[in-house]
Design a protein around this motif. Structure first.
Motif, PDB file in Angstrom:
ATOM      1  N   ALA A 211       2.049   7.107   1.193  1.00  0.00           N
ATOM      2  CA  ALA A 211       0.988   8.112   1.287  1.00  0.00           C
ATOM      3  C   ALA A 211      -0.384   7.471   1.141  1.00  0.00           C
ATOM      4  N   ALA A 212      -0.487   6.489   0.251  1.00  0.00           N
ATOM      5  CA  ALA A 212      -1.776   5.845  -0.016  1.00  0.00           C
ATOM      6  C   ALA A 212      -2.154   4.820   1.039  1.00  0.00           C
ATOM      7  N   MET A 213      -1.193   4.013   1.487  1.00  0.00           N
ATOM      8  CA  MET A 213      -1.495   2.864   2.338  1.00  0.00           C
ATOM      9  C   MET A 213      -1.268   3.113   3.827  1.00  0.00           C
ATOM     10  N   ASN A 214      -0.521   4.135   4.158  1.00  0.00           N
ATOM     11  CA  ASN A 214      -0.283   4.532   5.550  1.00  0.00           C
ATOM     12  C   ASN A 214       0.142   3.368   6.453  1.00  0.00           C
ATOM     13  N   PRO A 215       1.242   2.683   6.136  1.00  0.00           N
ATOM     14  CA  PRO A 215       1.718   1.596   7.008  1.00  0.00           C
ATOM     15  C   PRO A 215       2.168   2.139   8.361  1.00  0.00           C
ATOM     16  N   LEU A 216       2.113   1.276   9.369  1.00  0.00           N
ATOM     17  CA  LEU A 216       2.518   1.694  10.713  1.00  0.00           C
ATOM     18  C   LEU A 216       4.022   1.597  10.908  1.00  0.00           C
ATOM     19  N   TYR A 217       4.649   0.645  10.219  1.00  0.00           N
ATOM     20  CA  TYR A 217       6.082   0.375  10.415  1.00  0.00           C
ATOM     21  C   TYR A 217       6.751   0.180   9.057  1.00  0.00           C
ATOM     22  N   ALA A 218       8.080   0.357   9.033  1.00  0.00           N
ATOM     23  CA  ALA A 218       8.828   0.127   7.796  1.00  0.00           C
ATOM     24  C   ALA A 218       9.090  -1.369   7.588  1.00  0.00           C
ATOM     25  N   THR A 219       9.646  -2.009   8.616  1.00  0.00           N
ATOM     26  CA  THR A 219       9.921  -3.443   8.560  1.00  0.00           C
ATOM     27  C   THR A 219       9.456  -4.088   9.866  1.00  0.00           C
ATOM     28  N   ARG A 220       9.464  -5.403   9.910  1.00  0.00           N
ATOM     29  CA  ARG A 220       9.060  -6.099  11.135  1.00  0.00           C
ATOM     30  C   ARG A 220      10.026  -5.825  12.280  1.00  0.00           C
ATOM     31  N   ASP A 221      11.271  -5.542  11.935  1.00  0.00           N
ATOM     32  CA  ASP A 221      12.246  -5.219  12.975  1.00  0.00           C
ATOM     33  C   ASP A 221      11.929  -3.899  13.664  1.00  0.00           C
ATOM     34  N   ASN A 286      15.387  -3.478  -7.631  1.00  0.00           N
ATOM     35  CA  ASN A 286      16.065  -2.231  -7.994  1.00  0.00           C
ATOM     36  C   ASN A 286      17.323  -1.991  -7.164  1.00  0.00           C
ATOM     37  N   GLY A 287      17.836  -3.066  -6.567  1.00  0.00           N
ATOM     38  CA  GLY A 287      19.103  -2.989  -5.857  1.00  0.00           C
ATOM     39  C   GLY A 287      19.080  -2.127  -4.618  1.00  0.00           C
ATOM     40  N   ALA A 288      17.971  -2.139  -3.892  1.00  0.00           N
ATOM     41  CA  ALA A 288      17.844  -1.265  -2.735  1.00  0.00           C
ATOM     42  C   ALA A 288      17.327  -2.021  -1.516  1.00  0.00           C
ATOM     43  N   LYS A 289      17.570  -1.441  -0.349  1.00  0.00           N
ATOM     44  CA  LYS A 289      17.109  -2.003   0.912  1.00  0.00           C
ATOM     45  C   LYS A 289      16.474  -0.903   1.754  1.00  0.00           C
ATOM     46  N   MET A 290      15.339  -1.216   2.364  1.00  0.00           N
ATOM     47  CA  MET A 290      14.621  -0.218   3.154  1.00  0.00           C
ATOM     48  C   MET A 290      15.364   0.156   4.437  1.00  0.00           C
ATOM     49  N   ILE A 291      15.446   1.459   4.699  1.00  0.00           N
ATOM     50  CA  ILE A 291      15.950   1.966   5.976  1.00  0.00           C
ATOM     51  C   ILE A 291      14.782   2.465   6.820  1.00  0.00           C
ATOM     52  N   GLY A 292      13.961   3.333   6.238  1.00  0.00           N
ATOM     53  CA  GLY A 292      12.815   3.838   6.991  1.00  0.00           C
ATOM     54  C   GLY A 292      12.044   4.887   6.221  1.00  0.00           C
ATOM     55  N   PHE A 293      10.934   5.310   6.799  1.00  0.00           N
ATOM     56  CA  PHE A 293      10.124   6.361   6.185  1.00  0.00           C
ATOM     57  C   PHE A 293       9.555   7.267   7.274  1.00  0.00           C
ATOM     58  N   THR A 294       9.137   8.447   6.858  1.00  0.00           N
ATOM     59  CA  THR A 294       8.446   9.391   7.736  1.00  0.00           C
ATOM     60  C   THR A 294       7.230   9.903   6.981  1.00  0.00           C
ATOM     61  N   ARG A 295       6.068   9.877   7.644  1.00  0.00           N
ATOM     62  CA  ARG A 295       4.827  10.346   7.018  1.00  0.00           C
ATOM     63  C   ARG A 295       4.156  11.355   7.945  1.00  0.00           C
ATOM     64  N   ILE A 296       3.876  12.544   7.427  1.00  0.00           N
ATOM     65  CA  ILE A 296       3.179  13.548   8.220  1.00  0.00           C
ATOM     66  C   ILE A 296       1.989  14.075   7.425  1.00  0.00           C
ATOM     67  N   MET A 297       1.027  14.627   8.144  1.00  0.00           N
ATOM     68  CA  MET A 297      -0.184  15.149   7.522  1.00  0.00           C
ATOM     69  C   MET A 297      -0.516  16.505   8.133  1.00  0.00           C
ATOM     70  N   VAL A 298      -0.962  17.430   7.301  1.00  0.00           N
ATOM     71  CA  VAL A 298      -1.301  18.770   7.775  1.00  0.00           C
ATOM     72  C   VAL A 298      -2.347  18.702   8.888  1.00  0.00           C
ATOM     73  N   GLY A 299      -2.038  19.354   9.982  1.00  0.00           N
ATOM     74  CA  GLY A 299      -3.012  19.510  11.058  1.00  0.00           C
ATOM     75  C   GLY A 299      -3.193  18.327  11.976  1.00  0.00           C
ATOM     76  N   GLU A 300      -2.497  17.207  11.726  1.00  0.00           N
ATOM     77  CA  GLU A 300      -2.706  16.044  12.593  1.00  0.00           C
ATOM     78  C   GLU A 300      -2.248  16.378  14.014  1.00  0.00           C
ATOM     79  N   GLY A 301      -3.104  16.032  14.978  1.00  0.00           N
ATOM     80  CA  GLY A 301      -2.791  16.298  16.369  1.00  0.00           C
ATOM     81  C   GLY A 301      -3.184  17.677  16.856  1.00  0.00           C
ATOM     82  N   ILE A 302      -3.638  18.561  15.933  1.00  0.00           N
ATOM     83  CA  ILE A 302      -4.077  19.893  16.341  1.00  0.00           C
ATOM     84  C   ILE A 302      -5.581  19.833  16.583  1.00  0.00           C
ATOM     85  N   GLU A 303      -5.985  20.264  17.756  1.00  0.00           N
ATOM     86  CA  GLU A 303      -7.401  20.252  18.092  1.00  0.00           C
ATOM     87  C   GLU A 303      -8.066  21.486  17.498  1.00  0.00           C
TER      88      GLU A 303
END
Length: 321
Positions: A211-221, A286-303
Protein backbone atom coordinates in the motif's frame (compact mmCIF):
# COMPACT_ATOMS: atom_id res chain seq x y z
CA UNK A 1 -97.64 33.04 -6.30
CA UNK A 2 -96.11 33.29 -2.86
CA UNK A 3 -95.84 29.49 -2.68
CA UNK A 4 -93.94 29.29 -5.96
CA UNK A 5 -91.47 31.98 -4.82
CA UNK A 6 -90.85 30.15 -1.53
CA UNK A 7 -90.18 26.84 -3.28
CA UNK A 8 -87.72 28.48 -5.67
CA UNK A 9 -85.88 30.13 -2.76
CA UNK A 10 -85.55 26.81 -0.90
CA UNK A 11 -84.16 25.08 -4.01
CA UNK A 12 -81.56 27.82 -4.46
CA UNK A 13 -80.48 27.64 -0.80
CA UNK A 14 -80.12 23.83 -0.89
CA UNK A 15 -77.96 23.98 -4.02
CA UNK A 16 -75.67 26.57 -2.42
CA UNK A 17 -74.89 24.35 0.57
CA UNK A 18 -74.68 20.97 -1.20
CA UNK A 19 -71.16 19.34 -1.36
CA UNK A 20 -69.17 19.84 -4.55
CA UNK A 21 -67.63 16.74 -6.14
CA UNK A 22 -63.84 16.84 -6.67
CA UNK A 23 -61.21 14.55 -8.17
CA UNK A 24 -59.21 14.42 -4.91
CA UNK A 25 -58.73 10.89 -3.56
CA UNK A 26 -59.97 10.75 0.04
CA UNK A 27 -58.74 7.98 2.31
CA UNK A 28 -61.41 5.48 3.22
CA UNK A 29 -59.57 4.43 6.36
CA UNK A 30 -61.47 5.02 9.58
CA UNK A 31 -58.19 5.79 11.38
CA UNK A 32 -55.53 8.39 10.59
CA UNK A 33 -52.00 7.25 9.73
CA UNK A 34 -50.15 6.65 12.99
CA UNK A 35 -46.62 7.55 14.00
CA UNK A 36 -45.92 3.85 14.49
CA UNK A 37 -46.85 3.12 10.87
CA UNK A 38 -44.60 5.91 9.61
CA UNK A 39 -41.74 4.62 11.77
CA UNK A 40 -42.26 1.05 10.52
CA UNK A 41 -42.24 2.18 6.89
CA UNK A 42 -39.13 4.36 7.37
CA UNK A 43 -37.24 1.46 8.95
CA UNK A 44 -38.29 -0.87 6.14
CA UNK A 45 -37.45 1.46 3.27
CA UNK A 46 -35.12 4.17 4.57
CA UNK A 47 -37.30 6.79 2.86
CA UNK A 48 -37.95 10.26 4.29
CA UNK A 49 -40.65 10.85 6.90
CA UNK A 50 -42.85 13.04 4.70
CA UNK A 51 -42.59 10.59 1.79
CA UNK A 52 -43.65 7.78 4.12
CA UNK A 53 -46.59 9.76 5.50
CA UNK A 54 -47.76 10.73 2.02
CA UNK A 55 -47.72 7.23 0.61
CA UNK A 56 -49.31 5.74 3.74
CA UNK A 57 -52.19 8.17 3.34
CA UNK A 58 -52.45 7.16 -0.28
CA UNK A 59 -52.75 3.47 0.66
CA UNK A 60 -54.91 3.89 3.78
CA UNK A 61 -52.12 2.93 6.18
CA UNK A 62 -51.19 -0.31 4.36
CA UNK A 63 -47.47 -0.48 5.18
CA UNK A 64 -46.75 -3.33 2.74
CA UNK A 65 -48.44 -1.58 -0.20
CA UNK A 66 -46.79 1.71 0.74
CA UNK A 67 -43.38 0.03 0.88
CA UNK A 68 -43.93 -1.43 -2.58
CA UNK A 69 -44.87 1.99 -3.95
CA UNK A 70 -41.78 3.61 -2.40
CA UNK A 71 -39.68 0.80 -3.80
CA UNK A 72 -41.02 1.54 -7.27
CA UNK A 73 -40.20 5.20 -6.81
CA UNK A 74 -36.81 4.30 -5.43
CA UNK A 75 -36.01 2.18 -8.45
CA UNK A 76 -36.96 5.06 -10.74
CA UNK A 77 -34.76 7.40 -8.72
CA UNK A 78 -31.87 4.93 -8.89
CA UNK A 79 -32.21 4.71 -12.66
CA UNK A 80 -32.02 8.51 -12.98
CA UNK A 81 -28.94 8.69 -10.77
CA UNK A 82 -27.11 5.84 -12.50
CA UNK A 83 -25.66 8.17 -15.15
CA UNK A 84 -23.94 10.38 -12.59
CA UNK A 85 -20.22 9.81 -11.98
CA UNK A 86 -19.48 7.81 -8.82
CA UNK A 87 -15.74 8.07 -8.23
CA UNK A 88 -15.63 8.27 -4.43
CA UNK A 89 -16.35 5.32 -2.16
CA UNK A 90 -14.86 2.59 -0.05
CA UNK A 91 -12.90 -0.62 -0.42
CA UNK A 92 -14.04 -3.41 1.89
CA UNK A 93 -12.54 -6.82 2.56
CA UNK A 94 -13.76 -10.18 3.78
CA UNK A 95 -12.43 -13.72 4.05
CA UNK A 96 -14.28 -17.03 3.80
CA UNK A 97 -12.17 -20.17 4.02
CA UNK A 98 -8.98 -19.65 2.05
CA UNK A 99 -10.50 -16.96 -0.19
CA UNK A 100 -9.90 -13.30 0.62
CA UNK A 101 -11.58 -10.55 -1.40
CA UNK A 102 -11.58 -6.82 -1.92
CA UNK A 103 -14.74 -5.11 -3.17
CA UNK A 104 -14.84 -1.53 -4.40
CA UNK A 105 -18.13 0.29 -3.82
CA UNK A 106 -18.53 3.76 -5.30
CA UNK A 107 -20.62 6.83 -4.56
CA UNK A 108 -20.55 10.43 -5.72
CA UNK A 109 -19.17 12.30 -2.70
CA UNK A 110 -16.65 11.82 0.07
CA UNK A 111 -19.40 12.71 2.56
CA UNK A 112 -21.47 9.67 1.58
CA UNK A 113 -18.32 7.51 1.46
CA UNK A 114 -18.05 8.11 5.22
CA UNK A 115 -21.74 7.43 5.87
CA UNK A 116 -22.42 4.47 8.17
CA UNK A 117 -25.16 3.03 5.92
CA UNK A 118 -22.86 3.10 2.90
CA UNK A 119 -20.04 1.52 4.92
CA UNK A 120 -22.27 -1.33 6.08
CA UNK A 121 -23.43 -1.88 2.50
CA UNK A 122 -19.80 -2.16 1.30
CA UNK A 123 -19.00 -4.61 4.11
CA UNK A 124 -22.01 -6.78 3.26
CA UNK A 125 -21.00 -6.75 -0.41
CA UNK A 126 -17.49 -7.94 0.52
CA UNK A 127 -18.84 -10.78 2.66
CA UNK A 128 -21.18 -11.86 -0.13
CA UNK A 129 -18.27 -11.79 -2.60
CA UNK A 130 -16.06 -13.88 -0.33
CA UNK A 131 -18.80 -16.51 -0.18
CA UNK A 132 -18.81 -16.91 -3.97
CA UNK A 133 -16.48 -19.18 -5.94
CA UNK A 134 -15.76 -16.59 -8.64
CA UNK A 135 -15.35 -12.85 -9.23
CA UNK A 136 -18.49 -12.68 -11.38
CA UNK A 137 -20.25 -9.35 -10.79
CA UNK A 138 -23.65 -10.59 -11.93
CA UNK A 139 -23.49 -13.41 -9.41
CA UNK A 140 -22.48 -10.96 -6.70
CA UNK A 141 -25.36 -8.57 -7.38
CA UNK A 142 -27.78 -11.49 -7.26
CA UNK A 143 -26.34 -12.83 -4.00
CA UNK A 144 -28.62 -12.97 -0.95
CA UNK A 145 -27.99 -10.27 1.66
CA UNK A 146 -30.41 -10.42 4.57
CA UNK A 147 -33.22 -11.85 2.49
CA UNK A 148 -32.82 -9.50 -0.48
CA UNK A 149 -30.47 -9.50 -3.43
CA UNK A 150 -27.46 -7.20 -3.20
CA UNK A 151 -28.86 -5.29 -6.20
CA UNK A 152 -32.13 -4.65 -4.36
CA UNK A 153 -30.22 -3.46 -1.30
CA UNK A 154 -28.18 -1.15 -3.55
CA UNK A 155 -31.21 0.46 -5.19
CA UNK A 156 -32.83 0.91 -1.79
CA UNK A 157 -29.71 2.69 -0.57
CA UNK A 158 -29.76 4.95 -3.63
CA UNK A 159 -33.31 5.96 -2.69
CA UNK A 160 -32.35 6.56 0.93
CA UNK A 161 -29.08 8.46 0.40
CA UNK A 162 -29.85 10.16 -2.91
CA UNK A 163 -26.58 9.42 -4.74
CA UNK A 164 -25.51 7.06 -7.50
CA UNK A 165 -24.10 4.01 -5.71
CA UNK A 166 -22.34 1.21 -7.57
CA UNK A 167 -20.50 -2.00 -6.78
CA UNK A 168 -17.65 -1.64 -9.23
CA UNK A 169 -15.38 -4.68 -8.95
CA UNK A 170 -14.14 -7.69 -7.02
CA UNK A 171 -10.52 -8.70 -6.54
CA UNK A 172 -9.73 -12.04 -4.90
CA UNK A 173 -6.85 -14.29 -4.02
CA UNK A 174 -6.28 -17.60 -2.35
CA UNK A 175 -7.65 -21.08 -1.83
CA UNK A 176 -7.19 -23.76 0.79
CA UNK A 177 -3.61 -24.43 -0.38
CA UNK A 178 -2.25 -20.89 0.09
CA UNK A 179 -2.17 -18.17 2.73
CA UNK A 180 -3.80 -14.81 2.16
CA UNK A 181 -4.29 -11.54 3.98
CA UNK A 182 -5.48 -8.02 3.29
CA UNK A 183 -4.82 -4.45 4.31
CA UNK A 184 -7.12 -1.46 3.76
CA UNK A 185 -5.62 2.02 4.04
CA UNK A 186 -8.10 4.80 4.91
CA UNK A 187 -10.86 2.85 3.13
CA UNK A 188 -9.35 3.98 -0.20
CA UNK A 189 -6.44 1.62 -0.95
CA UNK A 190 -6.89 -2.13 -0.73
CA UNK A 191 -4.18 -4.76 -0.99
CA UNK A 192 -4.33 -8.57 -1.08
CA UNK A 193 -1.18 -10.66 -0.60
CA UNK A 194 -0.92 -14.38 -1.30
CA UNK A 195 2.01 -16.51 -0.12
CA UNK A 196 3.09 -20.10 0.35
CA UNK A 197 3.45 -20.89 4.05
CA UNK A 198 3.51 -18.13 6.60
CA UNK A 199 0.44 -16.61 8.26
CA UNK A 200 -2.38 -14.20 7.44
CA UNK A 201 -0.70 -11.68 9.74
CA UNK A 202 2.47 -11.92 7.65
CA UNK A 203 0.39 -11.26 4.53
CA UNK A 204 -1.12 -8.19 6.16
CA UNK A 205 2.34 -6.87 7.07
CA UNK A 206 3.49 -7.23 3.47
CA UNK A 207 0.21 -5.76 2.22
CA UNK A 208 0.90 -2.63 4.28
CA UNK A 209 4.24 -2.34 2.48
CA UNK A 210 2.52 -2.71 -0.90
CA UNK A 211 0.00 0.00 0.00
CA UNK A 212 2.83 2.39 0.87
CA UNK A 213 5.37 1.59 -1.86
CA UNK A 214 3.10 0.60 -4.76
CA UNK A 215 5.45 -1.88 -6.52
CA UNK A 216 4.70 -2.72 -10.14
CA UNK A 217 5.47 -6.45 -9.88
CA UNK A 218 5.66 -9.15 -7.21
CA UNK A 219 8.87 -10.81 -8.40
CA UNK A 220 11.23 -10.44 -11.35
CA UNK A 221 9.61 -13.48 -12.92
CA UNK A 222 6.38 -11.50 -13.12
CA UNK A 223 7.90 -8.72 -15.25
CA UNK A 224 6.74 -9.09 -18.87
CA UNK A 225 9.62 -9.39 -21.34
CA UNK A 226 8.27 -6.45 -23.35
CA UNK A 227 8.49 -4.24 -20.23
CA UNK A 228 12.14 -5.21 -19.75
CA UNK A 229 12.99 -4.56 -23.40
CA UNK A 230 11.21 -1.21 -23.34
CA UNK A 231 13.12 -0.13 -20.24
CA UNK A 232 16.39 -1.35 -21.72
CA UNK A 233 15.67 0.69 -24.86
CA UNK A 234 15.02 3.83 -22.80
CA UNK A 235 18.16 3.35 -20.70
CA UNK A 236 20.29 2.71 -23.80
CA UNK A 237 19.05 5.95 -25.39
CA UNK A 238 19.96 7.84 -22.23
CA UNK A 239 23.64 6.84 -22.39
CA UNK A 240 24.06 6.53 -26.18
CA UNK A 241 25.83 9.88 -26.45
CA UNK A 242 28.14 9.34 -23.49
CA UNK A 243 31.13 8.58 -25.75
CA UNK A 244 31.98 5.46 -23.76
CA UNK A 245 32.88 2.13 -25.41
CA UNK A 246 30.01 -0.20 -26.33
CA UNK A 247 30.86 -2.77 -23.67
CA UNK A 248 30.85 -0.07 -20.98
CA UNK A 249 27.52 1.26 -22.21
CA UNK A 250 26.04 -2.26 -22.00
CA UNK A 251 27.25 -2.63 -18.40
CA UNK A 252 25.79 0.77 -17.53
CA UNK A 253 22.44 -0.18 -19.05
CA UNK A 254 22.31 -3.55 -17.26
CA UNK A 255 23.23 -1.89 -13.98
CA UNK A 256 20.46 0.66 -14.33
CA UNK A 257 18.03 -2.05 -15.42
CA UNK A 258 18.80 -4.03 -12.26
CA UNK A 259 18.17 -0.90 -10.22
CA UNK A 260 14.82 -0.42 -11.96
CA UNK A 261 13.80 -4.00 -11.15
CA UNK A 262 14.97 -3.69 -7.54
CA UNK A 263 12.89 -0.55 -7.11
CA UNK A 264 9.75 -1.95 -8.73
CA UNK A 265 9.66 -5.64 -7.74
CA UNK A 266 8.07 -6.22 -4.34
CA UNK A 267 10.44 -8.89 -3.08
CA UNK A 268 13.50 -6.78 -3.96
CA UNK A 269 12.29 -3.67 -2.15
CA UNK A 270 13.50 -2.76 1.31
CA UNK A 271 10.80 -3.70 3.81
CA UNK A 272 9.37 -0.42 5.13
CA UNK A 273 8.57 -1.56 8.67
CA UNK A 274 12.17 -2.52 9.48
CA UNK A 275 14.15 -0.73 6.75
CA UNK A 276 17.01 -3.21 7.22
CA UNK A 277 16.13 -6.14 4.93
CA UNK A 278 14.32 -6.88 1.70
CA UNK A 279 10.76 -8.17 1.57
CA UNK A 280 12.20 -11.41 0.20
CA UNK A 281 14.42 -11.78 3.26
CA UNK A 282 11.54 -10.97 5.58
CA UNK A 283 9.40 -13.68 3.98
CA UNK A 284 12.19 -16.25 4.17
CA UNK A 285 12.72 -15.52 7.85
CA UNK A 286 9.06 -16.36 8.40
CA UNK A 287 9.02 -19.52 6.31
CA UNK A 288 7.09 -18.06 3.40
CA UNK A 289 7.41 -17.53 -0.34
CA UNK A 290 5.74 -14.83 -2.42
CA UNK A 291 3.00 -15.84 -4.86
CA UNK A 292 1.52 -12.47 -5.74
CA UNK A 293 -0.41 -9.39 -4.71
CA UNK A 294 -3.33 -7.28 -5.90
CA UNK A 295 -3.60 -3.54 -5.21
CA UNK A 296 -6.64 -1.42 -6.03
CA UNK A 297 -7.58 2.17 -5.26
CA UNK A 298 -10.98 3.85 -5.06
CA UNK A 299 -11.90 5.59 -8.28
CA UNK A 300 -8.77 4.70 -10.26
CA UNK A 301 -9.54 4.76 -13.97
CA UNK A 302 -12.85 6.60 -13.50
CA UNK A 303 -12.93 9.91 -15.33
CA UNK A 304 -14.32 12.53 -12.99
CA UNK A 305 -16.45 15.28 -14.44
CA UNK A 306 -14.83 18.72 -14.22
CA UNK A 307 -17.77 21.00 -13.56
CA UNK A 308 -17.77 24.64 -14.62
CA UNK A 309 -19.31 26.30 -11.56
CA UNK A 310 -20.29 29.50 -13.41
CA UNK A 311 -22.02 27.51 -16.16
CA UNK A 312 -23.74 25.35 -13.56
CA UNK A 313 -25.17 28.41 -11.78
CA UNK A 314 -26.27 29.90 -15.11
CA UNK A 315 -27.95 26.62 -16.02
CA UNK A 316 -29.79 26.51 -12.69
CA UNK A 317 -30.94 30.12 -13.13
CA UNK A 318 -32.29 29.22 -16.56
CA UNK A 319 -34.18 26.27 -15.15
CA UNK A 320 -32.14 23.66 -17.04
CA UNK A 321 -31.54 21.30 -14.13
Amino acid sequence: MKLSFALALMATTAAAFSPVATNTRVSTSLNAVTTAQIKELREATGAGMMDCKKVLNQFDGDVEAAAEELRKKGLATADKKASRVAAEGKIATAKVGGRTVLVECNCETDFVAKDDSFGKFADSAALAAASLDSDDMEALMGADVGGSSLEDVRTGLVSKIGENIQVRRIASRGDDSTTTGAYIHMNRIGVLVEIEGGTSELCTDVAMHVAAMNPLYATRDDVPSEDIEKEREILTAQVADSGKPEEIIQKMVEGRLNKFLAENCLVDQTYVKTNDRTVQKYLEENGAKMIGFTRIMVGEGIEKKADDFASEVASMAAGNV
